[in-house]
Write an enzyme that holds these catalytic residues in place. Structure first.
Site, mmCIF file in Angstrom:
data_model
loop_
_atom_site.group_PDB
_atom_site.id
_atom_site.type_symbol
_atom_site.label_atom_id
_atom_site.label_comp_id
_atom_site.label_asym_id
_atom_site.label_seq_id
_atom_site.Cartn_x
_atom_site.Cartn_y
_atom_site.Cartn_z
ATOM 1 N N SER A 17 0.794 -1.293 -0.079
ATOM 2 C CA SER A 17 0.171 0.152 0.149
ATOM 3 C C SER A 17 0.892 1.331 -0.005
ATOM 4 O O SER A 17 0.629 2.187 -0.555
ATOM 5 C CB SER A 17 -1.065 -0.151 1.145
ATOM 6 O OG SER A 17 -0.357 0.120 2.355
ATOM 7 N N ASN A 18 1.979 1.334 0.539
ATOM 8 C CA ASN A 18 2.853 2.291 0.553
ATOM 9 C C ASN A 18 3.423 2.530 -0.766
ATOM 10 O O ASN A 18 3.411 3.687 -1.337
ATOM 11 C CB ASN A 18 3.980 2.392 1.610
ATOM 12 C CG ASN A 18 3.783 2.721 2.929
ATOM 13 O OD1 ASN A 18 3.334 3.843 3.199
ATOM 14 N ND2 ASN A 18 3.508 1.770 3.876
ATOM 15 N N ILE A 96 16.517 -7.687 6.474
ATOM 16 C CA ILE A 96 17.610 -6.971 7.086
ATOM 17 C C ILE A 96 18.780 -6.890 6.007
ATOM 18 O O ILE A 96 19.045 -7.919 5.524
ATOM 19 C CB ILE A 96 18.177 -7.604 8.261
ATOM 20 C CG1 ILE A 96 16.821 -7.456 9.518
ATOM 21 C CG2 ILE A 96 19.445 -7.001 8.917
ATOM 22 C CD1 ILE A 96 17.320 -8.315 10.847
ATOM 23 N N HIS A 113 8.780 3.441 8.480
ATOM 24 C CA HIS A 113 8.821 2.689 9.503
ATOM 25 C C HIS A 113 7.527 2.977 10.392
ATOM 26 O O HIS A 113 7.492 4.217 10.597
ATOM 27 C CB HIS A 113 10.083 2.550 10.541
ATOM 28 C CG HIS A 113 10.123 1.593 11.614
ATOM 29 N ND1 HIS A 113 10.131 0.217 11.387
ATOM 30 C CD2 HIS A 113 9.736 1.980 12.969
ATOM 31 C CE1 HIS A 113 10.039 -0.298 12.778
ATOM 32 N NE2 HIS A 113 9.738 0.755 13.576
ATOM 33 N N ASP A 149 16.514 0.431 11.303
ATOM 34 C CA ASP A 149 15.486 1.342 11.731
ATOM 35 C C ASP A 149 16.128 2.590 12.379
ATOM 36 O O ASP A 149 15.489 3.338 13.162
ATOM 37 C CB ASP A 149 14.427 0.839 12.416
ATOM 38 C CG ASP A 149 13.620 -0.222 11.991
ATOM 39 O OD1 ASP A 149 13.419 -0.133 10.547
ATOM 40 O OD2 ASP A 149 13.047 -1.105 12.430
HETATM 41 C C1 GRF Z 1 3.682 -0.426 6.724
HETATM 42 O O1 GRF Z 1 3.479 -0.317 7.991
HETATM 43 C C2 GRF Z 1 5.290 0.030 6.595
HETATM 44 O O2 GRF Z 1 5.440 0.978 7.542
HETATM 45 C C3 GRF Z 1 6.149 -1.276 7.483
HETATM 46 O O3 GRF Z 1 5.415 -2.496 6.824
HETATM 47 C C4 GRF Z 1 4.059 -1.979 6.397
HETATM 48 C C5 GRF Z 1 4.097 -2.328 4.932
HETATM 49 O O4 GRF Z 1 2.762 -1.973 4.453
HETATM 50 N N1 GRF Z 1 7.454 -1.443 7.151
HETATM 51 P P1 GRF Z 1 2.366 -1.941 2.793
HETATM 52 O O5 GRF Z 1 2.856 -3.205 2.255
HETATM 53 O O6 GRF Z 1 3.104 -0.900 2.261
HETATM 54 O O7 GRF Z 1 1.033 -2.039 2.805
#
Ligand code: GRF
Length: 226
Positions: A17-18, A96, A113, A149
């Protein structure tokens, strides 16, 4: 029309989703970046379908096919070179990474994060935030360094933790913030207005008021200038 835009490859492991949020903003006029590829370490990751539907080239580099982390990263690196990536955007990429690999992309690799770093590094951030009883939680976009992180922070976004929150409700609220701050951060980095210099984030021409509104849009902490 894409000439001059920075070439971004998104690394994902799951839902994506990001990555989708980055892609949506990439289509806005004047956006200084384009998403030229999406690479997953997990075959069948949901985000790959979405990227393909959006017409973005995808690739899978399955970490399970390699005996060592370094061997996996070597192929990942080559894949990024094939895409001629200028910037790498980790978007839910659950591996990692070694110092060697990170060093090759220093200042050109971002991560999101789901916590207000340096609080709650690692996994299960929402569960841990609820357990700790914090009243403010959020998300952080940072440059990637070898420390997990732990890289220099570009921008953060905050949400309240509400009395009835469970992990899912809190995660959903934070995710909305993620989708707002990640494209904003990538935009600034791609435009050359935000960079990593001697281990610190340097910004120029990125108005403080705009960053403050991204941090917590519901609270007017600065006088509006418009
Ligand atoms: C998000 O909460 C991101 O911050 C974390 O993993 C999740 C991934 O969500 N690292 P998506 O795959 O972007 O929906």
């Amino acid at each position: 029309m894409t000439q001059g835009r920075k070439r971004v490859v998104a690394l994902i492991s799951g839902r994506g989703s990001n990555m989708e949020a980055l892609l949506r903003v990439a289509r806005l006029p004047g956006c200084p970046y384009e998403i030229v590829g999406v690479v997953s370490n997990v075959p069948g990751a949901k985000g790959l379908e979405m990227a393909a539907r959006a017409g973005v080239a995808t690739a899978v580099v399955n970490h399970r096919s390699f005996e060592t982390r370094e061997a996996f990263e070597e192929v990942l690196h080559e894949t990024l070179l094939v895409f001629a990536a200028d910037i790498v955007a980790c978007a839910g990429f659950m591996r990692i990474m070694t110092e060697g690999f990170v060093g090759r992309w220093e200042g050109r690799m971002l991560n999101i994060h789901p916590s207000l770093l340096p609080l709650f590094r690692g996994l299960h951030t929402h569960r841990r935030a609820l357990k700790a009883g914090v009243k403010v939680h959020g998300a952080t976009v940072h440059f990637v360094t070898p420390e997990l992180d732990g890289g220099p922070i570009i921008i953060q976004g905050a949400v309240p933790v509400l009395p009835d929150d469970d992990e899912g409700a809190l995660a959903a609220r934070v995710l909305q913030v993620e989708h707002r701050i990640y494209p904003a951060a990538l935009w600034q980095v791609a435009a050359g207005k935000c960079r990593l210099e001697e281990g610190r984030v340097k910004t120029s021409d990125w108005p403080v008021a705009e960053r403050a509104r991204l941090f917590c849009p519901d609270v007017d902490i600065l006088p509006r200038q418009d």
